[in-house]
Design a protein around this motif. Structure first.
Motif, PDB file in Angstrom:
ATOM      1  N   ASP A 123     -41.832   6.984  -6.525  1.00  0.00           N
ATOM      2  CA  ASP A 123     -40.936   6.739  -4.842  1.00  0.00           C
ATOM      3  C   ASP A 123     -40.727   5.995  -4.468  1.00  0.00           C
ATOM      4  O   ASP A 123     -41.374   4.475  -4.933  1.00  0.00           O
ATOM      5  N   GLU A 124     -40.571   5.788  -3.096  1.00  0.00           N
ATOM      6  CA  GLU A 124     -40.103   4.175  -2.390  1.00  0.00           C
ATOM      7  C   GLU A 124     -41.266   3.468  -2.659  1.00  0.00           C
ATOM      8  O   GLU A 124     -41.277   2.058  -2.759  1.00  0.00           O
ATOM      9  N   ASN A 125     -42.224   4.225  -2.524  1.00  0.00           N
ATOM     10  CA  ASN A 125     -43.893   3.383  -1.900  1.00  0.00           C
ATOM     11  C   ASN A 125     -43.942   2.635  -3.349  1.00  0.00           C
ATOM     12  O   ASN A 125     -44.670   1.165  -3.322  1.00  0.00           O
ATOM     13  N   ASP A 126     -43.773   3.660  -4.043  1.00  0.00           N
ATOM     14  CA  ASP A 126     -44.542   3.335  -5.561  1.00  0.00           C
ATOM     15  C   ASP A 126     -43.450   2.151  -5.941  1.00  0.00           C
ATOM     16  O   ASP A 126     -43.703   0.551  -6.887  1.00  0.00           O
ATOM     17  N   TYR A 127     -42.075   1.804  -6.158  1.00  0.00           N
ATOM     18  CA  TYR A 127     -41.301   0.869  -5.910  1.00  0.00           C
ATOM     19  C   TYR A 127     -42.222  -0.361  -4.939  1.00  0.00           C
ATOM     20  O   TYR A 127     -41.728  -1.724  -5.960  1.00  0.00           O
ATOM     21  N   GLU A 128     -41.900  -0.510  -3.564  1.00  0.00           N
ATOM     22  CA  GLU A 128     -42.673  -1.075  -3.084  1.00  0.00           C
ATOM     23  C   GLU A 128     -43.584  -1.597  -4.395  1.00  0.00           C
ATOM     24  O   GLU A 128     -42.900  -3.191  -3.798  1.00  0.00           O
ATOM     25  N   ALA A 129     -44.234  -1.301  -4.330  1.00  0.00           N
ATOM     26  CA  ALA A 129     -46.013  -1.722  -4.538  1.00  0.00           C
ATOM     27  C   ALA A 129     -45.734  -2.585  -5.511  1.00  0.00           C
ATOM     28  O   ALA A 129     -46.310  -4.306  -6.700  1.00  0.00           O
ATOM     29  N   HIS A 130     -45.217  -2.317  -7.296  1.00  0.00           N
ATOM     30  CA  HIS A 130     -45.173  -2.882  -8.070  1.00  0.00           C
ATOM     31  C   HIS A 130     -43.716  -3.871  -7.933  1.00  0.00           C
ATOM     32  O   HIS A 130     -43.940  -4.803  -8.819  1.00  0.00           O
ATOM     33  N   PHE A 131     -42.864  -3.476  -7.857  1.00  0.00           N
ATOM     34  CA  PHE A 131     -42.171  -5.108  -6.994  1.00  0.00           C
ATOM     35  C   PHE A 131     -42.399  -6.442  -6.178  1.00  0.00           C
ATOM     36  O   PHE A 131     -42.891  -7.146  -6.639  1.00  0.00           O
ATOM     37  N   ASP A 132     -43.326  -5.784  -5.483  1.00  0.00           N
ATOM     38  CA  ASP A 132     -43.766  -7.445  -4.512  1.00  0.00           C
ATOM     39  C   ASP A 132     -45.007  -7.426  -5.574  1.00  0.00           C
ATOM     40  O   ASP A 132     -45.440  -8.546  -6.226  1.00  0.00           O
TER      41      ASP A 132
END
Length: 186
Positions: A123-132
């Motif tokens: 999801d978006e939170n998972d994407y943001e965490a891995h992106f960061d």
């Protein structure tokens, strides 16, 4: 023996960790960085996919890819990238790590670890965490104090697009978004 199960979501977005054999610092050499970049760009041309984020460290890389609708074959892409890089690396005098008789029998070379780590972005939170996580990784490993100081990263692209301020991630603590990440294959 571990049971390696891969998640296959056609058109999915995936986080990857790909490591060199015995954590050899192959990508400390800028010529090897350039060679890998060229091969990855060729893979994108052959089998289109989007590289959302990427960082290359001396002995491993992390990336987030989004595959086209109906396509879930990231293994074909990574296999080809690793094979082509190995050929160019060895042809240009690169040294492979020790390979056992068993590995040689299976046509393995001492450049890349056989497997890679993959995680389907949920999801978006998972994407943001891995992106960061990708962009902060050079700081995590102690190579630099700020992500902006590491040249082999998509961080600079995202600063230019206004996603990150230039001084993002400078400091001792990991960004809060990364707290949810439990394993990244390192």
């Amino acid at each position: 023996m571990p049971n390696y199960r891969r998640s296959h979501v056609p058109g999915g977005t995936y986080f990857f960790t790909v490591k060199t054999e015995l954590n050899a610092p192959i990508f400390s050499n800028n010529d090897h960085v350039v060679q890998l970049g060229s091969i990855i760009r060729e893979a994108v041309t052959r089998w289109p996919f989007e590289i959302n984020a990427i960082v290359l460290l001396p002995d491993h890389l992390h990336a987030i890819w989004t595959l086209p609708p109906g396509d879930d074959d990231y293994s074909k892409r990574w296999g080809w990238i690793k094979k082509e890089f190995t050929k160019v690396f060895l042809a240009n005098g690169g040294q492979e790590q020790f390979t056992s008789v068993s590995k040689k029998r299976n046509r393995r070379r001492g450049v890349w670890q056989r497997k890679f780590w993959e995680h389907t972005i949920e999801d978006e939170n998972d994407y943001e965490a891995h992106f960061d996580y990708i962009h902060w990784n050079p700081v995590k490993h102690g190579y630099v104090k700020c992500p902006s100081h590491w040249s082999h990263s998509s961080f600079h692209k995202w600063v230019a697009k206004g996603v990150y301020p230039k001084n993002w991630g400078c400091g001792e603590q990991s960004p809060i978004s990364m707290k949810s990440i439990k394993d990244v294959g390192e």
